[in-house]
Enzyme design. Structure first.
Site, PDB file in Angstrom:
ATOM      1  N   SER A  98      39.108   0.864  -1.333  1.00  0.00           N
ATOM      2  CA  SER A  98      40.329   1.572  -0.981  1.00  0.00           C
ATOM      3  C   SER A  98      40.811   1.150   0.404  1.00  0.00           C
ATOM      4  CB  SER A  98      40.071   3.080  -1.100  1.00  0.00           C
ATOM      5  OG  SER A  98      41.257   3.821  -0.992  1.00  0.00           O
ATOM      6  N   HIS A 123      42.906  -0.119  -5.087  1.00  0.00           N
ATOM      7  CA  HIS A 123      43.609   0.776  -6.010  1.00  0.00           C
ATOM      8  C   HIS A 123      44.818   1.363  -5.290  1.00  0.00           C
ATOM      9  CE1 HIS A 123      40.986   4.541  -4.791  1.00  0.00           C
ATOM     10  NE2 HIS A 123      41.644   4.029  -3.768  1.00  0.00           N
TER      11      HIS A 123
END
Length: 198
Positions: A98, A123
């Protein structure tokens, strides 16, 4: 229990004890080894600014083993990395997920590394909202703007087309070190500690 190792350094004036992070900072190494929140970001930003003031010409290394975290906290680190004069090399150890992956890719091009068994996960931003419908709408618009901003930066940092980044960040997308190299998130998979990474 959070145990921070202490190291003893011999000097001509005797022995000096350091916590391990202070000792690494002397070598211009910063550890990002946790989730990214405002406290972590303030610590990383402070270390970057301190090292720039100490020697604006010498590279800084950030070792990353992080599950990600707050977007605004991560962007504070990102902006500081881009703002300071020293080149910032990034090294993934373990997992950069992330916002951790975003910061890994944000290192100086040519100086972004991963160890062979590390993983990188990209993501789209996560978020939630509650309250009145208008508050939920404001939060939804904000997260979509943040997603677009992060995707544009990732496209620029990786060399991937924006459409590819948008598709690949739609869901959790895990990459091995070699796959992260092929994708453009890093520049080299390290197998030995060499001076060229600093």
């Amino acid at each position: 229990m959070n145990l921070i190792p202490t190291v003893i350094e011999q000097t001509n004036r005797g022995e000096r004890a350091y916590d391990i992070y202070s000792r690494l900072l002397k070598d211009r190494i910063i550890m990002l080894g946790s989730a990214i929140d405002d406290n972590v970001a303030n610590s990383i930003v402070s270390q970057l600014l301190f090292l720039e003031a100490e020697d604006p010409e010498k590279d800084i290394s950030i070792y990353i083993n992080s599950p990600g975290g707050s977007i605004t906290a991560g962007m504070a680190i990102y902006d500081t990395m881009q703002f300071i004069k020293p080149k910032v090399s990034t090294i993934c150890i373990g997992m950069a997920a992330s916002m951790g992956a975003f910061l890994l890719a944000a290192g100086e091009k040519g100086k972004r590394y991963a160890l062979p068994n590390s993983e990188v996960m990209i993501h789209q931003p996560l978020g939630g909202a509650q309250g009145q419908a208008t508050e939920i709408e404001i939060a939804a618009k904000r997260i979509l703007l943040l997603r677009d901003k992060l995707n544009k930066v990732l496209a620029e940092r990786t060399g991937q087309p924006l459409e590819v980044i948008e598709r690949d960040t739609d869901r959790d997308n895990f990459k091995s070190a070699d796959e992260a190299l092929e994708y453009g998130l890093i520049d080299k998979v390290l197998t030995r500690n060499t001076e060229d990474q600093k």
